[in-house]
Design a protein around this motif. Structure first.
Motif, short mmCIF file in Angstrom:
data_model
loop_
_atom_site.label_atom_id
_atom_site.label_comp_id
_atom_site.label_asym_id
_atom_site.label_seq_id
_atom_site.Cartn_x
_atom_site.Cartn_y
_atom_site.Cartn_z
N UNK A 385 75.36 -62.37 -66.96
CA UNK A 385 76.68 -62.54 -66.37
C UNK A 385 77.73 -61.77 -67.17
N UNK A 386 78.59 -61.08 -66.43
CA UNK A 386 79.64 -60.29 -67.08
C UNK A 386 79.15 -58.98 -67.66
N UNK A 387 77.85 -58.69 -67.51
CA UNK A 387 77.27 -57.48 -68.11
C UNK A 387 76.76 -56.51 -67.06
N UNK A 388 77.23 -56.63 -65.84
CA UNK A 388 76.71 -55.80 -64.75
C UNK A 388 76.86 -54.30 -65.06
N UNK A 389 78.05 -53.92 -65.52
CA UNK A 389 78.28 -52.50 -65.79
C UNK A 389 77.38 -52.00 -66.92
N UNK A 390 77.31 -52.79 -67.99
CA UNK A 390 76.45 -52.40 -69.12
C UNK A 390 75.00 -52.29 -68.66
N UNK A 391 74.58 -53.26 -67.87
CA UNK A 391 73.20 -53.26 -67.36
C UNK A 391 72.93 -51.99 -66.56
N UNK A 392 73.81 -51.65 -65.65
CA UNK A 392 73.59 -50.47 -64.82
C UNK A 392 73.58 -49.21 -65.65
N UNK A 393 74.43 -49.12 -66.68
CA UNK A 393 74.43 -47.95 -67.55
C UNK A 393 73.12 -47.83 -68.31
N UNK A 394 72.64 -48.96 -68.83
CA UNK A 394 71.37 -48.96 -69.56
C UNK A 394 70.22 -48.58 -68.64
N UNK A 395 70.21 -49.17 -67.46
CA UNK A 395 69.12 -48.88 -66.53
C UNK A 395 69.13 -47.41 -66.11
N UNK A 396 70.31 -46.87 -65.86
CA UNK A 396 70.40 -45.47 -65.48
C UNK A 396 69.90 -44.56 -66.60
N UNK A 397 70.24 -44.89 -67.84
CA UNK A 397 69.79 -44.07 -68.97
C UNK A 397 68.27 -44.16 -69.13
N UNK A 398 67.73 -45.35 -69.00
CA UNK A 398 66.28 -45.50 -69.12
C UNK A 398 65.56 -44.77 -67.99
N UNK A 399 66.13 -44.79 -66.80
CA UNK A 399 65.54 -44.02 -65.69
C UNK A 399 65.53 -42.54 -66.01
N UNK A 400 66.63 -42.05 -66.57
CA UNK A 400 66.69 -40.63 -66.93
C UNK A 400 65.60 -40.27 -67.94
N UNK A 401 65.43 -41.13 -68.94
CA UNK A 401 64.40 -40.88 -69.95
C UNK A 401 63.02 -40.98 -69.34
N UNK A 402 62.81 -41.99 -68.52
CA UNK A 402 61.49 -42.17 -67.90
C UNK A 402 61.13 -41.00 -67.00
N UNK A 403 62.13 -40.44 -66.34
CA UNK A 403 61.87 -39.33 -65.44
C UNK A 403 61.37 -38.09 -66.17
N UNK A 404 61.53 -38.05 -67.49
CA UNK A 404 61.00 -36.94 -68.27
C UNK A 404 59.53 -37.12 -68.60
N UNK A 405 59.00 -38.31 -68.38
CA UNK A 405 57.58 -38.56 -68.64
C UNK A 405 56.72 -37.95 -67.53
N UNK A 406 55.46 -37.63 -67.84
CA UNK A 406 54.56 -37.18 -66.77
C UNK A 406 54.44 -38.27 -65.70
N UNK A 407 54.58 -37.89 -64.45
CA UNK A 407 54.62 -38.86 -63.37
C UNK A 407 53.21 -39.20 -62.88
#
Length: 670
Positions: A385-407
């Protein structure tokens, strides 16, 4: 040995994975059996699918091994089958495998005589003896010796097993359409198997019970809490919401990219078998959208976005699956490498402070919840609760990093039935989330099915790259695709989609009907196997029978044609025994049988008022809804429907006898 074998011309990505094996593979064909007769050798049938982890393991250990392949080529005619292209072949020999061994799975390995009769069956076989299992080569040698020296025993075994399959198939066909079943008994049986701690049914491994959950949603009806629910509804609500929350919060759900893995290896939904199948995500997309609420809408939207982003093909269809394995960065293919994390990797991606926060939120531990200190990402307590923006920023960054892994690899063949499920799920999400992109994607997939998979009025099972394969559609293809086209007709008021859906149902009624009102899984003019498959029980996706029941009910609601309702009722009666004995495997049939058909026409100009009416109607159990600007020719449910006092109106009907039209969504409940 040539660089490629004859599988190089196959449509199936699974078969193409084996095109460079030293094994001299054949596809399932009369020519392969003729070759076996010519050489007087048995057939080695190997069945699997592209995203199957242990299929890859056995391929690497045995089918890529030169000496194993040489022996196999010399003493057998080896046939490779993609179970997703030929579910009929898979069904017959899986029944044989289960009968002979007491279990089944893929890869499936069966040895046949020249009449396609099985006389030995197993699943994965190791290259050396292991844990009481013989080596694959030992099995090959023993069976080749028996074929040469004890042919009479093999003929006797093949005849006995085939007789057993015929008897099993006859026994599995409904003999008990008069068996009484009830919603109360089904709920009670499900409650006995319900896992009160982790949700879902039974123990590990645990599969998403999509169709059973839809039955529970149907039973719960409009009740949203214990305060306005009967005891039966309370039970249904509890099992439904506990399971939906547990699945969406566990590691089986991709907390970064959306979408569900095929199943959890543990009872708590923590560690999945990481392959992602279209049929699971298509069904769960629609289910979460229909349930709604904050969780339902979030998961539905994320799952739809996953499907559009990672499964959509250039031709507008949807690919079958993403593999469980991927390169771990060192050249090794490892299950879950793309999805799992360590605390150190989170720190590296996010910085130490945010890395520790993310580790706590996603339950990433030093010991790991998966293997080798890795953890799956979980979200048991929801977004802080109250961390929606932080959560979305973290998730977006982790997605960016994960997208660099072999798919993980993608099995990009388009299966008609599963694309039908995807279309239906996207239509649900388009209406209930008011998202036109999802409807546009559903229409594009339907256009692909109509232009590529439909030939002379008959469905073809698969395509790839916009080119149809040669395998005919089975019952589930007709039921799922017809239901999808009728759902599109409801969402668009386009009578052409309805006409095409009805045409498919008419073909299915002519080609697949059984004498007792149920259905066979293969057409009357299909290739004759040692038995004609027939199984009304749902598995990971709806059975052909349950898919047909739903599509026939949709057809009746849209047209008023009594023959569709009669066929649906007869099919429901034919599975009465199954619904009584094993409700976990009859959830989709139960979801239809437990509800009265409600026909709803929502008419008025597009806008917030019409959307509110349409969404309320779309969630009504048993409702078949059509949404239009005004009365529309070609869809009987829309005949004579108009706005009321200049406002969008909903006409609620049963057997085409209608209540007064309403303009307030709250009135639809009454």
């Amino acid at each position: 040995m040539a660089d490629v074998n004859r599988l190089a011309s196959a449509t199936s990505p699974y078969l193409l994975q084996h095109a460079q094996n030293p094994v001299d593979w054949w596809e399932w064909s009369p020519e392969a059996f003729a070759e076996a007769r010519r050489r007087d050798v048995p057939i080695l049938l190997s069945v699997g699918y592209a995203a199957c982890h242990w299929c890859h393991v056995m391929a690497h250990e045995s089918f890529e091994d030169e000496s194993t392949a040489a022996y196999l080529n010399a003493h057998y005619v080896p046939i490779k089958v993609d179970r997703e292209e030929r579910p009929d072949v898979d069904a017959v020999y899986m029944a044989a495998t289960q009968a002979m061994t007491g279990s089944g799975g893929w890869p499936m390995t069966v040895v046949l005589d020249h009449d396609a009769r099985p006389f030995w069956a197993g699943t994965y076989l190791p290259p050396q003896p292991r844990h009481g299992q013989p080596a694959f080569t030992q099995v090959l040698q023993a069976l080749a010796d028996a074929w040469r020296d004890r042919r009479g025993e093999i003929d006797q075994a093949a005849a006995g097993i085939t007789e057993h399959l015929v008897a099993m198939n006859t026994a599995s066909q409904p003999q008990d359409s008069a068996v009484a079943w009830s919603v109360e008994d089904a709920i009670a049986a499900l409650a006995e198997q319900f896992d009160p701690l982790a949700g879902g049914f039974g123990g590990a491994p645990k599969f998403p019970p999509s169709m059973v959950l839809e039955f529970l949603r149907t039973v719960a009806g409009d009740a949203v809490s214990g305060t306005d629910a009967s005891e039966r509804q309370k039970q249904a609500l509890h099992m439904l919401h506990r399971t939906l929350a547990a699945m969406a919060g566990g590691g089986m759900y991709d907390q970064l990219g959306g979408g569900f893995a095929r199943y959890s290896v543990d009872r708590g939904w923590v560690v999945p078998h990481f392959e992602k199948m279209l049929y699971d995500n298509a069904q769960l997309l629609g289910l979460y959208a229909r349930v709604g609420g904050e969780l339902g809408e979030r998961v539905a939207r994320e799952t739809a976005e996953f499907m559009l982003r990672e499964l959509r093909t250039p031709e507008g269809g949807f690919a079958s699956a993403l593999d469980a394995d991927s390169d771990d960065g060192t050249g090794r293919h490892v299950e879950g490498a793309f999805y799992a994390w360590t605390p150190t990797e989170l720190d590296e991606a996010l910085g130490v402070e945010r890395g520790r926060w993310a580790a706590e939120v996603f339950e990433v531990t030093e010991a790991g919840t998966f293997e080798h200190g890795m953890s799956t990402l979980q979200l048991r307590h929801g977004i802080p609760k109250g961390e929606q923006r932080r959560f979305e920023e973290v998730r977006a960054r982790l997605m960016d990093v994960r997208d660099q892994r072999p798919r993980p690899a993608c099995d990009d063949k388009v299966v008609a039935a599963w694309n039908g499920l995807a279309i239906s799920g996207l239509v649900d999400a388009a209406v209930l989330l008011d998202e036109p992109r999802y409807l546009a994607a559903a229409i594009a997939a339907a256009e692909l099915l109509v232009t590529v998979h439909l030939r002379d009025g008959r469905l073809l099972r698969v395509s790839r790259g916009g080119v149809a394969g040669s395998h005919n559609g089975v019952l589930e293809d007709y039921g799922c695709v017809a239901g999808a086209l009728l759902a599109l007709a409801g969402a668009t008021a386009d009578a052409e989609w309805m006409r095409r859906g009805l045409d498919l149902l008419d073909v299915a009624l002519a080609q697949f009907c059984a004498a007792d009102g149920g259905f066979h899984d293969t057409a009357a003019d299909a290739e004759q196997l040692v038995v004609r498959p027939r199984d009304a029980s749902d598995n990971a996706s709806p059975s052909g029978t349950s898919a047909m029941i739903h599509a026939l009910r949709q057809a009746y609601a849209l047209t008023g044609a009594g023959r569709y309702l009669e066929a649906a009722d007869q099919a429901v009666a034919s599975v009465g025994g199954l619904m009584s004995r094993a409700p976990r495997f009859a959830g989709w049939s139960l979801a239809a049988a437990a509800t009265e058909i409600v026909e709803v026409a929502v008419v008025g100009p597009a806008g917030a008022e019409r959307t509110a009416l349409a969404q309320k109607a779309w969630r009504m159990p048993g409702a078949v809804v059509v949404i239009a600007d005004a009365a529309t020719e070609g869809i009987p449910l829309l005949d004579g429907r108009t706005q009321v006092d200049g406002e969008p109106a909903a006409y609620v009907c049963r057997n085409f006898v209608c209540e007064r039209p309403v303009t307030d969504p709250a009135e639809l409940r009454a």
